[in-house]
Design a protein around this motif. Structure first.
Motif, PDB file in Angstrom:
ATOM      1  N   VAL A  54      98.993   4.593  58.050  1.00  0.00           N
ATOM      2  CA  VAL A  54      98.174   4.259  58.767  1.00  0.00           C
ATOM      3  C   VAL A  54      97.416   4.061  59.596  1.00  0.00           C
ATOM      4  O   VAL A  54      98.370   4.191  60.909  1.00  0.00           O
ATOM      5  CB  VAL A  54      97.910   2.894  58.384  1.00  0.00           C
ATOM      6  N   LYS A  55      96.281   5.482  59.912  1.00  0.00           N
ATOM      7  CA  LYS A  55      95.324   6.102  61.283  1.00  0.00           C
ATOM      8  C   LYS A  55      94.757   5.418  61.359  1.00  0.00           C
ATOM      9  O   LYS A  55      93.308   5.692  61.734  1.00  0.00           O
ATOM     10  CB  LYS A  55      95.823   7.850  61.482  1.00  0.00           C
ATOM     11  N   TYR A  56      94.645   4.634  62.764  1.00  0.00           N
ATOM     12  CA  TYR A  56      93.641   3.906  62.893  1.00  0.00           C
ATOM     13  C   TYR A  56      93.247   4.469  64.265  1.00  0.00           C
ATOM     14  O   TYR A  56      93.665   5.418  65.009  1.00  0.00           O
ATOM     15  CB  TYR A  56      93.963   2.688  63.843  1.00  0.00           C
ATOM     16  N   SER A  57      92.117   5.314  63.946  1.00  0.00           N
ATOM     17  CA  SER A  57      90.757   6.755  64.312  1.00  0.00           C
ATOM     18  C   SER A  57      90.367   5.785  65.411  1.00  0.00           C
ATOM     19  O   SER A  57      89.921   6.881  66.045  1.00  0.00           O
ATOM     20  CB  SER A  57      90.323   7.257  63.724  1.00  0.00           C
ATOM     21  N   HIS A  58      89.740   4.756  65.769  1.00  0.00           N
ATOM     22  CA  HIS A  58      89.245   4.066  67.033  1.00  0.00           C
ATOM     23  C   HIS A  58      90.102   3.625  68.030  1.00  0.00           C
ATOM     24  O   HIS A  58      89.791   2.013  67.591  1.00  0.00           O
ATOM     25  CB  HIS A  58      87.762   3.457  66.160  1.00  0.00           C
ATOM     26  N   VAL A  59      90.340   3.970  68.389  1.00  0.00           N
ATOM     27  CA  VAL A  59      91.569   4.075  69.899  1.00  0.00           C
ATOM     28  C   VAL A  59      90.252   2.974  70.345  1.00  0.00           C
ATOM     29  O   VAL A  59      89.927   3.520  71.086  1.00  0.00           O
ATOM     30  CB  VAL A  59      92.501   4.773  70.411  1.00  0.00           C
ATOM     31  N   PHE A  60      90.419   1.883  71.409  1.00  0.00           N
ATOM     32  CA  PHE A  60      89.931   1.116  71.591  1.00  0.00           C
ATOM     33  C   PHE A  60      90.487   1.090  73.524  1.00  0.00           C
ATOM     34  O   PHE A  60      89.666   1.058  74.542  1.00  0.00           O
ATOM     35  CB  PHE A  60      89.398  -0.292  71.552  1.00  0.00           C
ATOM     36  N   THR A  61      91.943   0.408  73.457  1.00  0.00           N
ATOM     37  CA  THR A  61      92.541   0.545  74.700  1.00  0.00           C
ATOM     38  C   THR A  61      94.146   1.570  74.517  1.00  0.00           C
ATOM     39  O   THR A  61      94.896   1.173  73.377  1.00  0.00           O
ATOM     40  CB  THR A  61      93.283  -0.713  75.157  1.00  0.00           C
ATOM     41  N   TYR A  67     100.529   4.992  71.742  1.00  0.00           N
ATOM     42  CA  TYR A  67      99.527   4.820  70.697  1.00  0.00           C
ATOM     43  C   TYR A  67      99.346   6.401  70.204  1.00  0.00           C
ATOM     44  O   TYR A  67      98.601   7.137  71.035  1.00  0.00           O
ATOM     45  CB  TYR A  67      98.415   3.851  69.972  1.00  0.00           C
ATOM     46  N   ASP A  68      99.996   7.162  69.142  1.00  0.00           N
ATOM     47  CA  ASP A  68      98.874   8.218  68.186  1.00  0.00           C
ATOM     48  C   ASP A  68      98.382   7.861  67.873  1.00  0.00           C
ATOM     49  O   ASP A  68      99.239   7.893  66.116  1.00  0.00           O
ATOM     50  CB  ASP A  68     100.513   9.648  68.958  1.00  0.00           C
ATOM     51  N   SER A  69      97.220   8.357  67.889  1.00  0.00           N
ATOM     52  CA  SER A  69      96.381   8.210  66.800  1.00  0.00           C
ATOM     53  C   SER A  69      95.729   9.343  65.773  1.00  0.00           C
ATOM     54  O   SER A  69      95.524   9.425  65.023  1.00  0.00           O
ATOM     55  CB  SER A  69      94.760   8.216  66.972  1.00  0.00           C
ATOM     56  N   THR A  70      96.570  10.758  66.084  1.00  0.00           N
ATOM     57  CA  THR A  70      96.297  11.051  65.203  1.00  0.00           C
ATOM     58  C   THR A  70      98.343  11.498  63.961  1.00  0.00           C
ATOM     59  O   THR A  70      97.741  11.987  63.029  1.00  0.00           O
ATOM     60  CB  THR A  70      96.601  12.826  65.635  1.00  0.00           C
ATOM     61  N   THR A  71      98.980  10.472  64.781  1.00  0.00           N
ATOM     62  CA  THR A  71      99.878   9.932  63.669  1.00  0.00           C
ATOM     63  C   THR A  71     100.475   8.750  62.841  1.00  0.00           C
ATOM     64  O   THR A  71     100.692   8.617  61.916  1.00  0.00           O
ATOM     65  CB  THR A  71     101.264  10.333  64.562  1.00  0.00           C
ATOM     66  N   GLY A  72      99.399   8.150  64.022  1.00  0.00           N
ATOM     67  CA  GLY A  72      99.395   6.483  63.908  1.00  0.00           C
ATOM     68  C   GLY A  72     100.248   5.627  63.781  1.00  0.00           C
ATOM     69  O   GLY A  72     101.161   5.286  63.363  1.00  0.00           O
ATOM     70  N   VAL A  73     101.204   6.748  64.737  1.00  0.00           N
ATOM     71  CA  VAL A  73     102.548   5.742  65.325  1.00  0.00           C
ATOM     72  C   VAL A  73     102.614   5.415  66.353  1.00  0.00           C
ATOM     73  O   VAL A  73     102.456   5.616  67.174  1.00  0.00           O
ATOM     74  CB  VAL A  73     103.545   7.213  65.840  1.00  0.00           C
ATOM     75  N   PHE A  74     103.388   4.335  67.294  1.00  0.00           N
ATOM     76  CA  PHE A  74     103.981   3.656  68.790  1.00  0.00           C
ATOM     77  C   PHE A  74     104.768   3.959  68.531  1.00  0.00           C
ATOM     78  O   PHE A  74     105.625   3.851  68.177  1.00  0.00           O
ATOM     79  CB  PHE A  74     103.158   2.016  68.681  1.00  0.00           C
ATOM     80  N   THR A  75     104.439   4.282  69.797  1.00  0.00           N
ATOM     81  CA  THR A  75     106.064   5.055  70.301  1.00  0.00           C
ATOM     82  C   THR A  75     106.302   3.991  72.341  1.00  0.00           C
ATOM     83  O   THR A  75     105.218   4.254  72.802  1.00  0.00           O
ATOM     84  CB  THR A  75     106.426   6.475  70.640  1.00  0.00           C
ATOM     85  N   ALA A  76     107.209   3.339  71.795  1.00  0.00           N
ATOM     86  CA  ALA A  76     107.441   2.870  72.921  1.00  0.00           C
ATOM     87  C   ALA A  76     107.681   2.781  74.158  1.00  0.00           C
ATOM     88  O   ALA A  76     108.437   4.009  74.509  1.00  0.00           O
ATOM     89  CB  ALA A  76     108.442   1.090  72.420  1.00  0.00           C
ATOM     90  N   PRO A  77     106.535   3.031  75.459  1.00  0.00           N
ATOM     91  CA  PRO A  77     106.950   3.893  76.526  1.00  0.00           C
ATOM     92  C   PRO A  77     108.137   3.351  77.296  1.00  0.00           C
ATOM     93  O   PRO A  77     108.931   4.028  78.446  1.00  0.00           O
ATOM     94  CB  PRO A  77     105.395   4.671  76.787  1.00  0.00           C
ATOM     95  N   ILE A  78     108.071   2.359  77.032  1.00  0.00           N
ATOM     96  CA  ILE A  78     108.870   1.820  78.544  1.00  0.00           C
ATOM     97  C   ILE A  78     109.891   0.715  77.335  1.00  0.00           C
ATOM     98  O   ILE A  78     109.311  -0.540  76.112  1.00  0.00           O
ATOM     99  CB  ILE A  78     108.341   0.829  79.781  1.00  0.00           C
ATOM    100  N   SER A  79     110.800   0.113  77.888  1.00  0.00           N
ATOM    101  CA  SER A  79     111.344  -1.653  76.601  1.00  0.00           C
ATOM    102  C   SER A  79     111.111  -2.460  77.256  1.00  0.00           C
ATOM    103  O   SER A  79     110.186  -2.324  77.963  1.00  0.00           O
ATOM    104  CB  SER A  79     113.068  -0.976  77.487  1.00  0.00           C
TER     105      SER A  79
END
Length: 124
Positions: A54-61, A67-79
């Motif tokens: 699921v790609k959440y296209s309306h990103v509020f924050t 979060y990458d709205s083009t892939t629908g993937v969240f990658t943790a930038p820090i541990s």
């Protein structure tokens, strides 16, 4: 050590202390990671015959840009520890399932079973 050298060392300490404070503030600001997104303003998604990201296209924050709205993937930038909240709803005659996946493994699934007795309705 000469008195003038000692004075110069003492005089430079507040600047280095301020530099340390500024660096800590920047580090603290960089450690903030928050994202909030929605599918879209109105409408439904699916049905799908296979698992679909699921790609959440309306990103509020998207503080931290995890979060990458083009892939629908969240990658943790820090541990750290992350909290994800999500929900689903299907019309009474439909079923829906959402699964949170981490590194290819299912973490949790939520679902809405098909139920023709339910009074759900959807207006466009």
């Amino acid at each position: 050590m000469l008195l003038s050298e000692e004075f110069n060392n003492i005089k430079s300490q507040p600047k280095s202390s301020q530099d340390e404070i500024d660096a800590l503030k920047l580090e603290k600001e960089a450690s903030k990671v928050v994202f909030s997104a929605a599918l879209r303003k109105f409408g439904s998604l699916g049905p799908f015959s296979e698992e679909t990201t699921v790609k959440y296209s309306h990103v509020f924050t998207n503080k931290g840009n995890g979060y990458d709205s083009t892939t629908g993937v969240f990658t943790a930038p820090i541990s750290g520890v992350y909290l994800f909240l999500f929900y689903d709803h299907a019309l009474g005659g439909e079923s829906a399932y959402l699964t949170l996946t981490k590194n290819g493994e299912r973490v949790v699934t939520t679902g809405h079973q098909k139920n023709t007795q339910e009074g759900s309705s959807f207006y466009t």
